[in-house]
Scaffold this motif. Structure first.
Motif, short mmCIF file in Angstrom:
data_model
loop_
_atom_site.label_atom_id
_atom_site.label_comp_id
_atom_site.label_asym_id
_atom_site.label_seq_id
_atom_site.Cartn_x
_atom_site.Cartn_y
_atom_site.Cartn_z
N GLY A 109 0.73 -1.10 0.10
CA GLY A 109 0.16 0.13 0.07
C GLY A 109 0.84 1.27 0.07
N ILE A 110 1.78 1.31 0.80
CA ILE A 110 2.85 2.50 0.77
C ILE A 110 3.65 2.62 -0.56
CG2 ILE A 110 4.93 3.22 1.78
CD1 ILE A 110 4.13 1.92 4.46
N ARG A 111 3.90 1.50 -1.36
CA ARG A 111 4.39 1.46 -2.32
C ARG A 111 3.37 2.22 -3.48
NH1 ARG A 111 8.26 -2.78 -5.39
NH2 ARG A 111 8.05 -2.41 -7.49
N VAL A 112 2.43 1.69 -3.62
CA VAL A 112 1.33 2.27 -4.48
C VAL A 112 0.82 3.91 -4.23
CG1 VAL A 112 -1.22 2.08 -5.10
CG2 VAL A 112 0.21 0.06 -4.75
N ALA A 113 0.83 4.16 -2.96
CA ALA A 113 0.97 5.56 -2.72
C ALA A 113 1.77 6.33 -3.04
CB ALA A 113 0.48 5.68 -0.98
N PHE B 74 -5.59 11.69 -6.23
CA PHE B 74 -6.76 10.85 -5.59
C PHE B 74 -6.05 9.39 -5.51
CE2 PHE B 74 -9.89 7.61 -6.21
CZ PHE B 74 -10.96 8.06 -5.32
N VAL B 75 -5.39 8.94 -6.13
CA VAL B 75 -4.99 7.56 -5.83
C VAL B 75 -3.64 7.46 -4.31
CG1 VAL B 75 -3.35 5.49 -6.71
CG2 VAL B 75 -5.03 6.72 -8.01
N ARG B 76 -2.92 8.76 -4.52
CA ARG B 76 -2.20 8.65 -3.34
C ARG B 76 -2.89 8.78 -2.04
NH1 ARG B 76 0.54 12.36 -5.27
NH2 ARG B 76 -0.33 14.22 -4.25
N TYR B 77 -3.83 9.53 -2.02
CA TYR B 77 -4.35 9.85 -0.86
C TYR B 77 -5.39 8.73 -0.38
CZ TYR B 77 -3.58 14.86 -1.48
OH TYR B 77 -2.76 15.78 -1.26
N ALA B 78 -6.32 8.06 -1.49
CA ALA B 78 -7.05 6.90 -1.02
C ALA B 78 -6.28 5.59 -0.69
CB ALA B 78 -7.84 6.49 -2.30
N ALA B 79 -4.97 5.50 -1.50
CA ALA B 79 -4.24 3.98 -1.08
C ALA B 79 -3.70 4.65 0.20
CB ALA B 79 -3.01 4.05 -2.17
N GLY B 80 -3.25 5.73 0.45
CA GLY B 80 -2.60 5.74 1.95
C GLY B 80 -3.46 5.72 2.86
N GLY B 81 -5.02 6.18 2.64
CA GLY B 81 -5.83 6.08 3.65
C GLY B 81 -6.41 4.68 3.90
N VAL B 82 -6.55 3.71 2.85
CA VAL B 82 -6.68 2.31 3.05
C VAL B 82 -5.69 1.91 3.91
CG1 VAL B 82 -6.91 0.20 2.07
CG2 VAL B 82 -8.21 2.39 1.12
N THR B 83 -4.32 2.11 3.61
CA THR B 83 -3.22 1.48 4.28
C THR B 83 -3.46 1.57 5.72
OG1 THR B 83 -2.01 1.53 2.26
CG2 THR B 83 -0.70 1.07 4.02
N THR B 84 -3.50 3.15 6.16
CA THR B 84 -3.44 3.50 7.38
C THR B 84 -4.47 2.78 8.06
OG1 THR B 84 -2.88 5.64 6.65
CG2 THR B 84 -3.87 5.64 8.78
N TRP B 85 -5.78 2.53 7.41
CA TRP B 85 -6.88 1.98 8.29
C TRP B 85 -6.57 0.38 8.62
CZ3 TRP B 85 -11.53 0.45 4.68
CH2 TRP B 85 -12.60 -0.46 5.36
N ALA C 244 -11.99 -2.37 -0.02
CA ALA C 244 -10.83 -1.58 -0.19
C ALA C 244 -9.75 -2.18 -0.48
CB ALA C 244 -10.74 -1.06 1.31
N VAL C 245 -9.60 -3.57 -0.53
CA VAL C 245 -8.35 -4.15 -1.12
C VAL C 245 -8.51 -4.15 -2.44
CG1 VAL C 245 -7.31 -6.45 -1.48
CG2 VAL C 245 -8.17 -5.64 1.23
N GLY C 246 -9.75 -4.20 -3.09
CA GLY C 246 -9.94 -4.03 -4.67
C GLY C 246 -9.67 -2.84 -4.93
N LEU C 247 -9.91 -1.95 -4.19
CA LEU C 247 -9.50 -0.40 -4.55
C LEU C 247 -7.87 -0.32 -4.58
CD1 LEU C 247 -11.51 2.16 -2.42
CD2 LEU C 247 -11.38 1.97 -4.73
N MET C 248 -7.16 -0.99 -3.75
CA MET C 248 -5.66 -0.95 -3.83
C MET C 248 -5.20 -1.80 -5.21
SD MET C 248 -4.21 0.27 -0.94
CE MET C 248 -2.89 -0.59 -0.81
N ILE C 249 -5.91 -3.12 -5.51
CA ILE C 249 -5.54 -3.63 -6.56
C ILE C 249 -5.65 -2.75 -8.19
CG2 ILE C 249 -6.23 -5.68 -8.01
CD1 ILE C 249 -6.80 -7.13 -5.63
N ALA C 250 -6.79 -2.05 -7.73
CA ALA C 250 -7.12 -1.07 -9.17
C ALA C 250 -6.09 0.01 -9.09
CB ALA C 250 -8.37 -0.53 -9.07
N PHE C 251 -5.62 0.65 -8.04
CA PHE C 251 -4.68 1.44 -8.04
C PHE C 251 -3.31 0.93 -8.49
CE2 PHE C 251 -6.92 3.78 -4.50
CZ PHE C 251 -7.91 4.16 -5.20
#
Length: 486
Positions: A383-387, A394-405, A444-451
């Motif tokens: 997640g950190i690598r994607v962000a 948008f991808v940076r904030y969403a990926a960072g938010g999911v990873t934080t969660w 949320a994991v599906g979001l990360m895969i899309a990113f």
């Protein structure tokens, strides 16, 4: 005999001796045996003659290297070679994609196994079949897998368009929870909606996903307009909306979910580049509110006092925390075996939800718990690598938010089981029992895969793996060659 005759005889004898010596020293052209004196003289002459032909190399000494052997690699070259290979593998375009997909699926599958093992006795206590909780979790996992696949295939612009409807629907459901006769109370928390039959829904779990998507879209639009340099645009309306969600959650008494939502808010502010004084100010306000909420609740104060407890204490107030440590301690290196837990027989409350990590340690040992930690670490790293590698805000904030969660919730849950943090009542993501927590997490994991798929290098690598693409690319290269070239 006269003197002249004797001298002539002696001269003849010296001549014969001289001729014999000369013939002995001169090699004869004809084959034949040599006399003993001549052989010795010939051997002496041959040994004293310098060698003119090639000489055989001497036998190698022990420990010496022969000329044809390749040089030995320096000491430690194997470790450096392995490190370089691992570094090149980590730097591949599809590393984050495979890490997210593989680690999340492994966590979910292992969670299903442990839910079945940990909930069997609890189901029998409730006069239910032993597979009661497992079947519900399996159904939620199947639905969650569909949501994960859908989220991974939906374009990013559609995710941004769904952010506002998702936030509005979540707020409506969280308000509906507080309506008497509609909302349900579970373990003293008024945060559930009854859906009929054995199914219930906790809207606050979807509030985490709604805050991430809406907050990421809001901050991305403000960054495009260069408004994030002003503190009022960074805080408003992100912080007021987050506090509204926190207030609705705290009305039901769910302190654990409120902590996770606060961590998500701080993660978004950190990614947006909030100044240190602004970040510290928001953290101080949240800390004061949390301290007041803990101080005014005897139940929360008792949980805080159970950090590091080794005895149940007066009135068994630390019973759950202590028996979680007992379960981990009795597991040893490789555990007592799958299904052989003792603490799940009525000793440890919530063995299949909040304290499933303790049952994992008891049945699978230190090896099992370290495997779970490694999977969560891999998911967090991806997640950190994607962000960090994307150019889309948008991808940076969403990926960072999911990873934080996911990371914050895993740390809080495992820290409570280990006795390092107070028991917050939050499940282990993708692992603990609970469909309301599993569905938004898998989305949320599906979001990360899309990113991860939207990265240009990853997109090119995936395109090369489609059937026929490699052959068409090779044909195009062959057609560009000049005539006559082979």
């Amino acid at each position: 005999m006269p003197a002249d005759e004797s001298s002539a005889a002696r001269g003849a004898d010296r001549s014969r001796v001289t001729e014999a010596i000369r013939r002995a020293l001169t090699p004869s052209p004809l084959p034949g045996p040599l006399s003993a004196g001549a052989g010795a003289l010939v051997g002496l002459a041959l040994r004293s003659r310098p060698a003119t032909g090639p000489r055989r190399p001497a036998a190698p000494r022990s420990g010496a290297r022969s000329p044809g052997t390749p040089p030995r690699p320096p000491r430690g070259a194997g470790i450096r070679r392995t490190y370089e290979r691992a570094r090149r593998a980590w730097d591949r375009p599809l590393t984050a994609y495979y890490l997210i997909l593989g680690s999340s699926l492994l966590i979910t599958v292992l969670g299903l196994v442990m839910v079945y093992s940990a909930s069997m006795i609890k189901a029998l206590e409730l006069a239910r079949p032993g597979t009661y909780f497992f079947r519900k979790q399996f159904l939620a996992a199947v639905i969650g897998a569909g949501l994960m696949l859908l989220a991974s295939r939906v374009p990013i612009r559609l995710h941004r368009a769904l952010a506002y409807p998702l936030l509005a629907g979540t707020v409506f459901l969280m308000v509906l929870v507080q309506v008497p006769g509609i909302g349900m109370s579970v373990n003293g928390n008024q945060n559930w909606l009854y859906l009929g039959g054995p199914f219930q829904l906790q809207p606050s779990e979807f509030g985490k996903l709604a805050l991430i998507l809406w907050g990421a879209d809001l901050l991305a639009r403000k960054q495009d307009k260069r408004l994030l340099t002003q503190w009022k645009h960074m805080l408003v309306p992100l912080v007021p909306v987050a506090f509204m969600l926190l207030g609705l959650i705290m009305l039901g008494g769910d302190m654990g979910t409120a902590i996770i939502l606060t961590a998500i808010l701080f993660g978004l502010l950190w990614l947006a580049g909030a100044p240190t004084r602004l970040f510290a100010g928001v953290l101080a306000v949240a800390g004061l509110i949390g301290f007041a909420l803990i101080k005014t609740s005897p139940n929360r104060m008792s949980r805080l006092s159970c950090i590091g407890a080794s005895e149940p204490g007066p009135g068994d107030s630390c019973w759950q925390a202590v028996h979680g440590i007992y379960a981990l301690a009795s597991g040893g290196w490789f555990g007592s075996g799958l299904g052989a837990s003792v603490e799940k027989w009525g000793q440890l409350p919530e063995p299949h939800t909040d304290f499933i990590f303790a049952i994992t340690g008891e049945e699978l040992g230190l090896a099992g718990t370290l495997s779970v930690l490694a999977l969560f670490a891999a998911l967090g790293y991806a997640g950190i690598r994607v962000a960090g590698r994307t150019e889309d805000p948008f991808v940076r904030y969403a990926a960072g938010g999911v990873t934080t969660w996911i990371t914050a919730q895993a740390v809080i849950n495992i820290g409570a089981v280990l006795g390092l943090l107070p028991i917050a009542g939050v499940p282990l993501p993708l692992f603990s029992y609970g469909g309301s927590a599993l569905l938004p997490t898998m989305f949320a994991v599906g979001l990360m895969i899309a990113f991860a798929r939207e990265d240009p290098a990853a997109k090119a690598a995936l395109a090369m793996r489609r059937p026929g693409v490699r052959w068409k690319t090779m044909r195009r290269r062959v057609m560009k060659r000049p005539s006559g070239e082979r």
